[in-house]
Design an enzyme around this catalytic site. Structure first.
Site, PDB file in Angstrom:
ATOM      1  CB  SER A   1      -3.522  -4.191   7.007  1.00 34.23           C
ATOM      2  OG  SER A   1      -2.135  -4.576   6.792  1.00 34.23           O
TER       3      SER A   1
ATOM      4  N   GLY B   1      -0.457  -5.274  10.772  1.00 28.38           N
ATOM      5  CA  GLY B   1      -0.489  -3.956   9.760  1.00 28.38           C
ATOM      6  C   GLY B   1      -1.032  -2.721  10.406  1.00 28.38           C
TER       7      GLY B   1
ATOM      8  CE  LYS C   1       1.439  -5.082   5.030  1.00 23.87           C
ATOM      9  NZ  LYS C   1       0.307  -4.336   5.698  1.00 23.87           N
TER      10      LYS C   1
ATOM     11  CG  ASP D   1       2.209   1.195  11.403  1.00 26.71           C
ATOM     12  OD1 ASP D   1       1.900   0.135  10.978  1.00 26.71           O
ATOM     13  OD2 ASP D   1       2.975   1.548  10.702  1.00 26.71           O
ATOM     14  CD  GLU D   2      -3.145   3.454  13.827  1.00 25.87           C
ATOM     15  OE1 GLU D   2      -4.195   3.581  13.369  1.00 25.87           O
ATOM     16  OE2 GLU D   2      -1.914   3.010  13.281  1.00 25.87           O
TER      17      GLU D   2
ATOM     18  CB  THR E   1      -0.824  -0.028   1.197  1.00 23.99           C
ATOM     19  OG1 THR E   1      -1.755  -1.031   1.217  1.00 23.99           O
ATOM     20  CG2 THR E   1      -1.814   1.193   1.141  1.00 23.99           C
TER      21      THR E   1
ATOM     22  CE1 TYR F   1      -2.110  -5.280   3.395  1.00 25.54           C
ATOM     23  CE2 TYR F   1      -1.147  -5.278   1.244  1.00 25.54           C
ATOM     24  CZ  TYR F   1      -1.501  -4.611   2.453  1.00 25.54           C
ATOM     25  OH  TYR F   1      -1.315  -3.272   2.836  1.00 25.54           O
TER      26      TYR F   1
ATOM     27  CB  SER G   1       3.293   3.451   6.223  1.00 25.65           C
ATOM     28  OG  SER G   1       2.471   3.759   7.501  1.00 25.65           O
TER      29      SER G   1
END
EC number: 4.1.3.3
Length: 286
Positions: free
Chosen positions: A152, A176, A150, A178-179, A28, A120, A195
């Site tokens: 996300s 996936g 993965k 991040d926070e 992405t 994904y 990212s």
């Protein structure tokens, strides 16, 4: 246009400055779905070439809207020695149930029979909301190379059920969002693809180390500070274009503008995001 010569510099920055040695290419953040098949092949080759002896794992995303292109990219990834391939669900004509999705994934994975295969899962972008827990049932029989997911999505219940089913530990779950990484780690996620690790890889590695040592308070500090930055930029409007801008001012490597329909980050965003990131004091003193 794709700026291939910058990849060499990018690899060295990730390894030497961010302590990141595993790469997910053409996903992405890399705008993989906005690139031509030829561009995606060139990028994959560039990462494999410059990452040789520097990177531990290179997973190449080979998902596309049509099966022949996915298969072509899978064959190419295998030919250049990729450590893994990953595929998103097609998102215009969508699979509506597990069997349709697995049938599609199997047709791609079979083109690279010696390469570990990852699904994904990114329902916010694909609109394919088939639960991964359901997908895993019997998948190894249909896709022998299936290595993991993965993941996300913010659905930690689904992730938890997947990990609970993975008693033998044969699958990997790379988170996936991040926070929310620390929450996923607590449930048993094996790693992360995201990212922010482009420019906060070192801090995230320190969070992983703290978690591994059962220092939850320190791990929380890192997660909360990452969240503080993301919460700030999300309110400004944060996407792939803005991520490129942040990576450019942090690394000094020109990441360039995004490809239409995405548009470049504003100068106002860059000023505010840089000031916010510079104001954060990390536990390691940076």
């Amino acid at each position: 246009q794709v700026n291939l010569p910058v990849i060499h510099q990018y690899v060295d920055y990730l390894v030497n400055e961010q302590n990141v040695k595993n790469i997910f290419v053409n996903g992405t953040t890399g705008e993989g779905l906005s690139l031509s098949i030829q561009e995606r092949k060139q990028l994959a080759e560039e990462w494999m070439c410059h990452g040789k002896d520097k990177l531990d794992h290179v997973i190449i995303h080979v998902g596309a809207l049509n099966l022949p292109e996915c298969q072509e990219l899978a064959r190419h990834a295998a030919a250049i020695g990729a450590g893994g391939i990953a595929v998103i669900a097609p998102f215009f004509f969508k699979p509506t149930n597990k069997d349709e999705l697995v049938a599609f994934l199997q047709k791609v994975a079979s083109e690279a029979p010696d390469v570990p295969f990852y699904y994904y899962h990114i329902p916010p972008l694909t609109g394919v909301k088939i639960r991964v827990e359901e997908l895993l049932d019997g998948i190894k029989a249909q896709i022998p190379t299936f290595q993991g997911v993965k993941f996300s999505d913010t659905d930690l219940l689904d992730l938890a059920q997947c990990i609970n089913k993975n008693e033998t530990g044969e699958f990997e779950f790379l988170y996936g969002v991040d926070e929310q990484l620390l929450g996923a780690l607590a449930l048993g996620a094996n790693g992360a693809v995201g990212s922010t690790y482009n420019y906060l890889g070192r801090q995230t590695n320190l969070m992983l180390q703290a978690f591994a040592k059962s220092d939850l308070a320190l791990a929380q500090k890192y997660q909360f500070l990452t969240g503080e930055f993301l919460n700030f930029v999300i309110k400004l409007g944060f996407g792939v274009a803005q991520t490129k801008a942040v990576m450019t001012f942090v690394s000094g490597i020109p990441m360039g503008p995004p490809r239409l329909p995405l548009v470049d980050a504003s100068s106002e965003f860059i000023i505010k995001a840089k000031a916010k990131l510079d104001s954060i004091v990390w536990p390691d003193g940076d």
